[in-house]
Design a protein around this motif. Sequence first.
Motif, short mmCIF file in Angstrom:
data_model
loop_
_atom_site.label_atom_id
_atom_site.label_comp_id
_atom_site.label_asym_id
_atom_site.label_seq_id
_atom_site.Cartn_x
_atom_site.Cartn_y
_atom_site.Cartn_z
N UNK A 123 0.97 -4.52 -10.30
CA UNK A 123 1.96 -3.59 -9.77
C UNK A 123 1.26 -2.55 -8.91
N UNK A 124 -0.08 -2.59 -8.90
CA UNK A 124 -0.82 -1.62 -8.09
C UNK A 124 -1.04 -2.21 -6.71
N UNK A 125 -0.48 -1.54 -5.73
CA UNK A 125 -0.57 -2.11 -4.40
C UNK A 125 -1.96 -1.96 -3.80
N UNK A 126 -2.72 -0.96 -4.27
CA UNK A 126 -4.07 -0.84 -3.72
C UNK A 126 -4.94 -2.01 -4.16
N UNK A 127 -4.56 -2.63 -5.28
CA UNK A 127 -5.34 -3.79 -5.74
C UNK A 127 -5.10 -5.00 -4.85
N UNK A 149 3.16 -15.72 1.73
CA UNK A 149 1.84 -15.91 1.16
C UNK A 149 0.84 -15.81 2.30
N UNK A 150 -0.22 -15.06 2.08
CA UNK A 150 -1.19 -14.94 3.16
C UNK A 150 -2.22 -13.89 2.83
N UNK A 151 -3.17 -13.69 3.73
CA UNK A 151 -4.17 -12.66 3.50
C UNK A 151 -3.52 -11.30 3.70
N UNK A 152 -4.09 -10.27 3.06
CA UNK A 152 -3.45 -8.95 3.15
C UNK A 152 -3.21 -8.50 4.59
N UNK A 209 -2.50 9.10 14.13
CA UNK A 209 -2.28 7.68 13.85
C UNK A 209 -3.30 7.22 12.83
N UNK A 210 -2.87 6.44 11.83
CA UNK A 210 -3.78 5.92 10.81
C UNK A 210 -3.58 4.42 10.71
N UNK A 211 -4.62 3.71 10.22
CA UNK A 211 -4.45 2.26 10.06
C UNK A 211 -3.47 1.95 8.94
N UNK A 212 -2.70 0.87 9.07
CA UNK A 212 -1.72 0.54 8.02
C UNK A 212 -2.40 0.08 6.73
N UNK A 213 -1.72 0.31 5.61
CA UNK A 213 -2.19 -0.18 4.31
C UNK A 213 -1.23 -1.25 3.84
N UNK A 214 -1.64 -1.98 2.83
CA UNK A 214 -0.74 -3.01 2.32
C UNK A 214 0.53 -2.39 1.76
N UNK A 215 0.36 -1.23 1.15
CA UNK A 215 1.52 -0.55 0.57
C UNK A 215 2.61 -0.31 1.62
N UNK A 216 2.18 0.10 2.82
CA UNK A 216 3.15 0.33 3.89
C UNK A 216 3.92 -0.95 4.17
#
Lengths: 625, 392, 368
Positions: free
Chosen positions: A213-217, A235-238, A310-317
């Motif tokens: 449930x942790x998106x940073x993981x 399904x795919x790479x982050x 501007x910041x790079x996107x994270x998976x959470x976004x």
Amino acid sequence: MMSTATPLADSRPAAPAEALVLDSVTKRFSAAGREVVALHDVSLQLTPGTITGLIGPDGAGKTTLMRLAAGLLWPDEGTVHVFGLDMRHHGHQVQASLGYMPQRFGLYEDLTVQENLDLYADLQGVPHAARTARYRELMRMTGLAPFTSRLAGRLSGGMKQKLGLACTLVHPPGLLLLDEPTVGVDPVSRRELWQIVDRFVREEGTTVLLSTAYLDEAERCDDLIILYEGRLLGQGKPDVFERPLEGRTFKVRLQREHHNRSLEQKLSTLPEVVDAVIQGDAVRIVLREPSAVEAIHRALDPLGVVDIEAVPPRFEDAFVSMLGTRGRQDADKPDHDNSSETATDGTQPPRSTADVDLRIPTTDDTRPVIEVRDVKRRFGDFYAVKGVTFDVARGEVFGLLGANGAGKTTTFRMLCGLLPASEGRLVVAGIDVRRTAAAARARIGYMSQKFSLYGTLSVAQNLRFFSGAYGLRGRRRAARIRWAMEQFQLTSVANSNSGALPLGYKQRLALACALMHEPEILFLDEPTSGVDPLARREFWHRINALAARGVTVLVTTHFMEEAEYCDRLAIMVEGEILALGTPSQIKERARTAERPEPIMEDAFITLIQSRREQPARSGEAKREA
Amino acid sequence: MPSAPELQSGNSRLSVEPQRGGALMRMRGMLRKEFLQIARDPSSLAIAFVLPTFLLLLFGYGVSLDAKRVPIALVVEQPNADTQSLCGAFEHSQYFAPVYTHSLPEAQRAMLTRRIDAIVHVREDFSERLRGPGQAAIQLIVNGVDANTARILEGYVNGVFSQWLIQQVSRGSSVPKSRVDVEYRVWFNRRLRSRDYLVPGLIAVIMTLIGALLTALVVAREWERGTMEALMVTPVAMREILLGKVLPYFLLGTGGMALSVVMAVWQFDVPLRGSFASLLLGTTLFLLAALGMGLLISTVSRIQFVAAQVAIITTFLPAFILSGFIFDIGSMPRAIRGFTYIIPARYFVSVLHTVFLTGDVWYVLAPNLLALAVMAAFFLGLTRRISRKRLD
Amino acid sequence: MSRIVALITKEFLALLRDPRSRFVIILPPIIQLIVFGYAATYDVTDVPFAVYNECPGDQSRELLARFEGSPYFRHVATLTHEEQMAPLVDRRDVLLVLHVGPQFDRQLNTGGVARLQAIVDGRNSNTALIVLGYVQDIVTNFNLQRAGRGGVPAVPVRLEIRSWFNPNLVSRWFFVPGIVGLLTLVVTMLVTALSVAREREQGTFDQLLVTPYRPWEILVGKAVPGMVIGTLEASFITAMAVWWFRVPFNGSLVTLYVGLELFILSAIGVGLMISSLSVTQQQALLGAFLFLVPAIILSGFATPIANMVPLVQKATVVNPMRYFIVIVRGVFLEGTPAHLLYDQFWPMALIAAFCLTAAAFLFRRRLY
């Protein structure tokens, strides 16, 4: 049955067969006369020697998928193959090369660490000769070596989890299935667990499927599977998920730190913004399209905004924008009949943009609302809390962070009057809790980590009880109940048993119950544990709105990103406050040359490690009251 | 404990790939785990050893149907020599504790406040009638609320009265001596102590508790704690999991049985006329049946709370009420009597009564043992059939 | 006040909406009523017996005919050898064997004493005793009638037996009123003993404690449902006893209900005491079990207190059910007036007062 003569190496087929293949799998359950489709036509495959993350909100079907892969369930349609073997026919054979850690780790709490290991070694048929070396290796990796004779039940959450992992690894598995292994575990243990898993993948070529449930993981995984309501969303790479967000993520900063809560509220009402979330002294936003940044500039101009970076996107976004819209709508109307309600954005209490007040709430009353002075709590001869001092001002969101057993729950319970302090002064809302706890209780709201509601009572009955318990009656009581139903979108489930609701609903109901009497102080004990990222985000929008109106909030949490939402926070270790300050101040302490922009987790781990390097006085005793 | 693989690979680790252990190793692991858990869990030890002691003491000392020194009121309206001999007869009997009251209303009051259980009323004209042509009468009024005690009391009074009468008439010569005397021969329980049949019956109830309730709880606990899920994904076979449960609790049950038998014989002085071998055989078969029921219940319910409720209602209560342990099956209504045939405890109670009080009477034991064997096979077989290494 | 009403409402809802606790409240009464109403009996009727008659005469035949004619006995076998006796008794095919020796008639006709040998299966000593009583009765009657043939009553005294309150000595009349006490105790205990422990386990107890309720208010909230449910169950069983099982009800309802409420209060006291001492429901259940079993067994419900070992008899003074059993049987069968039951009322009141105080005290201490 396994033949005793099967050599170790044979249990993991060398053939480059896909580790796990699901072919249009559908799984249904019938619960209470209703049929629920847990997985709908899911097809996927796992590449050997990789870590695949299984991500999705509550009830997405993550655990069902895990159990199908483990052979604990059979699909209603489609097939499951592990290392090329059909689980339906060769389940028993495959299980010899599977490692599976269920959500509660599958440990026998009344057996010692060593006995648990021996049991699983026996069951996996690990030869005695191979054990000594294997145990040594596992104990070294998990750091459990000093505790081999301790009962598993007496270990802390992090240690249990590592032992659970060690037990699944006594025989090197070809496929390792980990069902939410990091839930409720502190960041240090979480990091250690990842190190172990990483090593296994690298050295033994294990294939790992891990739900979280942790998106940073998610960003640590080689491959991601996103499930939503039993369907495979992707399904795919982050970075595959992050790519569409390039150029759409920004950090917005105001001149003065305290404004960011109101700023976040303001931003999240703008149509151009998909997601807005507080991050330290800034607000992170995701826009619908890169060009919208101009509109944001225009909207914020009158407010004295210094900079939009501007910041790079994270998976959470990516996750939030992928599920956000869909999740919010569906979560709020399970019956799809009250569209009028969802018309007003459910993520926060309806407030018109004009209302947003960007001034710091100023009152003449500068006295702290909560005063804690040298508070100690002793259990027998063990000090769970040894001299804690802090103040919380009105309208502040104050966070208590710490590993399991750090004493944060004990401190919390003392503040609520659930536990008397052994020593020290505790003043809540101007009332000395040590003397007149009952008087203080009428002015506080409390929400516990298990969302403790009367599960057999309906939603409406719970609200009615809690309003009655605080002495509300007549028209005011009816008004408050109506308010709660509307504000928390509970009308559609008013007559359902609260115990049968999805976790997100329970959490909303628990908060509603805690707010029935409009308390001036709100105590939240791990209010988001186990709740999926979307519900967590929604919850914090509400808390921010409350704080903006002058409600003081004291919160404990495991989630490091939630610490960023607090105005100030205290990090507790072994019953003491190790650090106290704003998120930026605390992060500052972990700033190094090679890590110029530390995140809260880094800060937390740095603090704890610096502490551990000091000669340990109190030994390893971990105990939560 | 050196095992084969260890010996094999001990000196040649490099050349030979260590062999993976099989069923034996898994079985040993399961058993060791189960024994460790039993040893560490105070509640299962309590159910196996403390509970039997507690129940045996409670029943041994607290439950008795033997009325002794029953308080009765003697209402003698006109005391004289005749009535004195009658009263003397009551006073000398070990069954009565007579008190004298002067009037019937007073005695009635004493009866309502439970100070006495019966009234022997001798009227004013007793002596007169005794010597006259008519027949004198002594009235016995028993409190019928406790029907059983009342019935036994009637028997006692009857006995005392007959004795006194024989003495009386043998003094006068006019009465013919010709009469029938009953010569009682009580088999198996000469002292007619209720303890001697309650205690062996109680052992069946205790064994039901250990076998069914405890097993149902421990298996349900594995489901609740999620350890069953973890076990199932290891190479262990379902029959090994089941055997791993049956064997330890079988031994635990045998231990509880031994304790109960020791207490019955030495503490409560119950005769043991049969052999230990037949006792062991009966216990084995019954325990297997009870364990089978316990496993079945927990396999079906999987939650401790529910498993405990179901176990109590389907095994403990019937063992208590319908096994013939306290209440005679022969006196029950026909429908209920028929129902008792499907209760394993019924056969075990019968075996225990026979072995303790009668001896190794094989033509009595054999059908009961056979019934137990059939039930054990049925429950264990059914459990094996419906247990799968799957969650759905 | 409205706060307490809210609390009591919640307690009721929590209890009645949970299928498990509904099950606990509804199922045991029905099962126990059926079981005790029908299966629990000490009555001995239809005693199977065998005859081994070695005497061909009339007298023996006449005596044996009386057994065959008796409603208590059932003739199932006639033996010809002594060896046939043991298997029949061992297998429980017969409870009684009547053995008449070859000299029986001759002895009687010559004015002597003839012997009837009665072999009884003593395994169930209670049944054996009652069977012996029956045998004695028939033989005494036989003797009397034989002697009376001469015209004058041969025996100058006869024993008239009457049993009050239960003229036919029906076991059911004894058991069914007792069930009122038994069930009320079981249900009240389970309802109250589990209530606090359940909230502790589910974490709602903390939630309750952070509300402004004072300990005694929570105690009242927990006690009222037990009171109401206990009273309702007792009323149901009473109604069933009167209209279904046809047990006579001779006393006053008021007396019964005064006793009942005192009894329930004391049961609630014990239940709450157990509840405030236990952390999990399992502990509470175990505690309730450890109290219930001795309380029921040593209450006089199934076996008279007077038969117990003296020390155990003394110990029963702290058992509230002991007093209520006397009240309920007294009111049902004997119609005992209230003033004769004072000695049963006050000990229950004392137990209730003690346990409730202790529960409130323990409860307050365990708040933390």
